[in-house]
Design a protein around this motif. Sequence first.
Motif, PDB file in Angstrom:
ATOM      1  N   PHE A 139       0.842  -1.194   0.000  1.00 52.08           N
ATOM      2  CA  PHE A 139       0.000   0.000   0.000  1.00 52.08           C
ATOM      3  C   PHE A 139       0.882   1.250   0.000  1.00 52.08           C
ATOM      4  CE2 PHE A 139      -2.508  -3.237   2.416  1.00 52.08           C
ATOM      5  CZ  PHE A 139      -3.454  -3.467   1.441  1.00 52.08           C
ATOM      6  N   ASP A 140       0.396   2.315  -0.633  1.00 55.08           N
ATOM      7  CA  ASP A 140       1.232   3.513  -0.729  1.00 55.08           C
ATOM      8  C   ASP A 140       0.473   4.829  -0.596  1.00 55.08           C
ATOM      9  OD1 ASP A 140      -0.143   3.602  -3.107  1.00 55.08           O
ATOM     10  OD2 ASP A 140       1.607   3.310  -4.396  1.00 55.08           O
ATOM     11  N   ASP A 141      -0.812   4.775  -0.258  1.00 55.29           N
ATOM     12  CA  ASP A 141      -1.624   5.993  -0.153  1.00 55.29           C
ATOM     13  C   ASP A 141      -1.721   6.395   1.322  1.00 55.29           C
ATOM     14  OD1 ASP A 141      -3.380   8.080  -0.385  1.00 55.29           O
ATOM     15  OD2 ASP A 141      -4.889   6.977  -1.534  1.00 55.29           O
ATOM     16  N   LEU A 142      -0.901   7.379   1.708  1.00 56.76           N
ATOM     17  CA  LEU A 142      -0.828   7.828   3.093  1.00 56.76           C
ATOM     18  C   LEU A 142      -1.191   9.305   3.165  1.00 56.76           C
ATOM     19  CD1 LEU A 142       0.033   7.481   6.093  1.00 56.76           C
ATOM     20  CD2 LEU A 142       2.383   8.001   5.352  1.00 56.76           C
ATOM     21  N   VAL A 143      -2.123   9.634   4.060  1.00 56.04           N
ATOM     22  CA  VAL A 143      -2.536  11.026   4.254  1.00 56.04           C
ATOM     23  C   VAL A 143      -2.444  11.356   5.741  1.00 56.04           C
ATOM     24  CG1 VAL A 143      -4.388  12.714   4.033  1.00 56.04           C
ATOM     25  CG2 VAL A 143      -4.072  10.981   2.268  1.00 56.04           C
ATOM     26  N   LEU A 144      -1.829  12.486   6.054  1.00 58.18           N
ATOM     27  CA  LEU A 144      -1.695  12.954   7.427  1.00 58.18           C
ATOM     28  C   LEU A 144      -2.605  14.156   7.628  1.00 58.18           C
ATOM     29  CD1 LEU A 144       2.214  12.900   7.672  1.00 58.18           C
ATOM     30  CD2 LEU A 144       0.624  11.032   8.112  1.00 58.18           C
ATOM     31  N   VAL A 145      -3.418  14.083   8.661  1.00 55.56           N
ATOM     32  CA  VAL A 145      -4.336  15.178   8.971  1.00 55.56           C
ATOM     33  C   VAL A 145      -3.775  15.968  10.151  1.00 55.56           C
ATOM     34  CG1 VAL A 145      -6.673  15.813   9.657  1.00 55.56           C
ATOM     35  CG2 VAL A 145      -6.310  13.832   8.170  1.00 55.56           C
ATOM     36  N   ALA A 146      -3.398  17.208   9.892  1.00 53.61           N
ATOM     37  CA  ALA A 146      -2.910  18.128  10.934  1.00 53.61           C
ATOM     38  C   ALA A 146      -1.897  17.483  11.866  1.00 53.61           C
ATOM     39  CB  ALA A 146      -4.093  18.674  11.733  1.00 53.61           C
ATOM     40  N   PRO A 147      -0.776  16.972  11.339  1.00 60.20           N
ATOM     41  CA  PRO A 147       0.231  16.374  12.220  1.00 60.20           C
ATOM     42  C   PRO A 147       0.892  17.439  13.097  1.00 60.20           C
ATOM     43  CG  PRO A 147       1.093  16.600   9.994  1.00 60.20           C
ATOM     44  CD  PRO A 147      -0.356  16.983   9.927  1.00 60.20           C
ATOM     45  N   ARG A 148       1.521  17.002  14.150  1.00 58.10           N
ATOM     46  CA  ARG A 148       2.174  17.944  15.069  1.00 58.10           C
ATOM     47  C   ARG A 148       3.271  18.732  14.367  1.00 58.10           C
ATOM     48  NH1 ARG A 148       5.808  16.122  20.328  1.00 58.10           N
ATOM     49  NH2 ARG A 148       6.427  18.228  20.998  1.00 58.10           N
ATOM     50  N   TRP A 149       4.019  18.058  13.493  1.00 56.47           N
ATOM     51  CA  TRP A 149       5.134  18.699  12.807  1.00 56.47           C
ATOM     52  C   TRP A 149       4.745  18.959  11.357  1.00 56.47           C
ATOM     53  CZ3 TRP A 149       8.613  19.772  16.416  1.00 56.47           C
ATOM     54  CH2 TRP A 149       8.722  18.932  17.521  1.00 56.47           C
ATOM     55  N   VAL A 185       6.881   5.971  -0.304  1.00 54.13           N
ATOM     56  CA  VAL A 185       5.582   6.192   0.336  1.00 54.13           C
ATOM     57  C   VAL A 185       5.546   7.572   0.977  1.00 54.13           C
ATOM     58  CG1 VAL A 185       3.970   5.367   2.103  1.00 54.13           C
ATOM     59  CG2 VAL A 185       5.281   3.726   0.736  1.00 54.13           C
ATOM     60  N   LEU A 186       6.654   7.964   1.623  1.00 54.61           N
ATOM     61  CA  LEU A 186       6.722   9.303   2.207  1.00 54.61           C
ATOM     62  C   LEU A 186       6.650  10.376   1.129  1.00 54.61           C
ATOM     63  CD1 LEU A 186       9.489   8.963   4.951  1.00 54.61           C
ATOM     64  CD2 LEU A 186       7.017   8.863   5.233  1.00 54.61           C
ATOM     65  N   LYS A 187       7.319  10.144   0.014  1.00 57.50           N
ATOM     66  CA  LYS A 187       7.327  11.126  -1.069  1.00 57.50           C
ATOM     67  C   LYS A 187       5.925  11.369  -1.613  1.00 57.50           C
ATOM     68  CE  LYS A 187       9.431  12.098  -5.561  1.00 57.50           C
ATOM     69  NZ  LYS A 187      10.366  11.607  -6.612  1.00 57.50           N
ATOM     70  N   ASN A 188       5.119  10.326  -1.669  1.00 60.95           N
ATOM     71  CA  ASN A 188       3.770  10.447  -2.217  1.00 60.95           C
ATOM     72  C   ASN A 188       2.729  10.825  -1.165  1.00 60.95           C
ATOM     73  OD1 ASN A 188       4.615   9.690  -4.808  1.00 60.95           O
ATOM     74  ND2 ASN A 188       4.428   7.520  -4.322  1.00 60.95           N
ATOM     75  N   ALA A 189       3.133  10.856   0.115  1.00 66.48           N
ATOM     76  CA  ALA A 189       2.180  11.158   1.186  1.00 66.48           C
ATOM     77  C   ALA A 189       1.717  12.611   1.093  1.00 66.48           C
ATOM     78  CB  ALA A 189       2.811  10.888   2.542  1.00 66.48           C
ATOM     79  N   ARG A 190       0.501  12.853   1.602  1.00 67.88           N
ATOM     80  CA  ARG A 190      -0.062  14.205   1.594  1.00 67.88           C
ATOM     81  C   ARG A 190      -0.353  14.650   3.023  1.00 67.88           C
ATOM     82  NH1 ARG A 190      -5.025  14.624  -0.356  1.00 67.88           N
ATOM     83  NH2 ARG A 190      -5.502  12.380  -0.360  1.00 67.88           N
ATOM     84  N   ILE A 191      -0.232  15.943   3.252  1.00 69.41           N
ATOM     85  CA  ILE A 191      -0.613  16.542   4.526  1.00 69.41           C
ATOM     86  C   ILE A 191      -1.786  17.479   4.268  1.00 69.41           C
ATOM     87  CG2 ILE A 191       0.083  18.084   6.398  1.00 69.41           C
ATOM     88  CD1 ILE A 191       2.899  17.030   6.147  1.00 69.41           C
ATOM     89  N   VAL A 192      -2.862  17.296   5.019  1.00 71.20           N
ATOM     90  CA  VAL A 192      -4.050  18.132   4.866  1.00 71.20           C
ATOM     91  C   VAL A 192      -4.437  18.684   6.234  1.00 71.20           C
ATOM     92  CG1 VAL A 192      -4.876  16.867   2.845  1.00 71.20           C
ATOM     93  CG2 VAL A 192      -5.593  16.138   5.132  1.00 71.20           C
ATOM     94  N   GLU A 193      -5.267  19.694   6.222  1.00 70.38           N
ATOM     95  CA  GLU A 193      -5.650  20.346   7.464  1.00 70.38           C
ATOM     96  C   GLU A 193      -6.876  19.717   8.112  1.00 70.38           C
ATOM     97  OE1 GLU A 193      -4.038  22.655   9.203  1.00 70.38           O
ATOM     98  OE2 GLU A 193      -2.431  22.393   7.734  1.00 70.38           O
ATOM     99  N   THR A 194      -7.765  19.150   7.308  1.00 67.00           N
ATOM    100  CA  THR A 194      -9.020  18.617   7.851  1.00 67.00           C
ATOM    101  C   THR A 194      -9.233  17.182   7.404  1.00 67.00           C
ATOM    102  OG1 THR A 194     -10.384  19.312   5.978  1.00 67.00           O
ATOM    103  CG2 THR A 194     -10.009  20.930   7.751  1.00 67.00           C
TER     104      THR A 194
END
Length: 265
Positions: A28-38, A57-66
């Motif tokens: 699996f390679d679809d990783l999304v982080l919602v409002a991480p601490r850093w 996997v980290l390169k393709n990961a996304r950071i979102v606010e909500t």
Amino acid sequence: MKTRFILIQTSHAGNVGAAARAMKTMGFDDLVLVAPRWPNVLRREETIQRASGALDVLKNARIVETLDEALDGLSHLCATAMTPRDFGPPTRAPRQHFELLLQGALSTHAVAHAEATAAATAPTSAETGVGFLFGCERFGMANEDVYRCDVALQIPTHPQFGSLNLAAAIQVIAYEWRQALGGFAALATAPATTTTNRADAAQVAGMLAHWEQALLAVGFLDPASPKKLMPRLNQLFNRAQLQTEEIHILRGVAKAMIEAAQAKH
């Protein structure tokens, strides 16, 4: 089937890297982080070190606010929660739930959810898929986030200690989901030995004769009362299905025993 792992308010950078590694081992390679601490968690040294080969996997990961942004294109949401919530979704073990999901027993709910999701997100996405939601390390998932899900997955653990590290929980869920989807074939390995090198009966008999001499030399075998020592050794070596190289080793041991015994006299 689209599969996404969603980490909500993750506080430890190392867990993000370990999560990426756990996901990659199961394909699996679809990783999304919602409002991480850093905000720069994907580039932190601890994250990169713990990813250990899963940098893609980290390169393709996304950071979102909500959380809403993380759910785009998903039709079936699985919370991970140790404690069932009042008025929340049903609580099931991952394996049990995945069987129901893939057998179509949950199709009516999933279709209704998919239609609602598609209507809310159109025209950005028409795809559907499964999302696995994980809360922050200290507090787990908030009630309002659990209520949005179709199920609360509860990993069966020891009743007196069910606390799993975030990355460990992700690994278990990823494994169970991959197995439900068909799994991966075990890697084929060459046999450790081949029958072409199997010692023949004459080689085994010669080695046993050599060992009999050695056992007499060191005083382990009493020639006046040998009992059944040699026949038992014969059976032992037959069960071992010795290879030619192993015969050489055993004869070398016998030779060393004889020489050691002779040196004492």
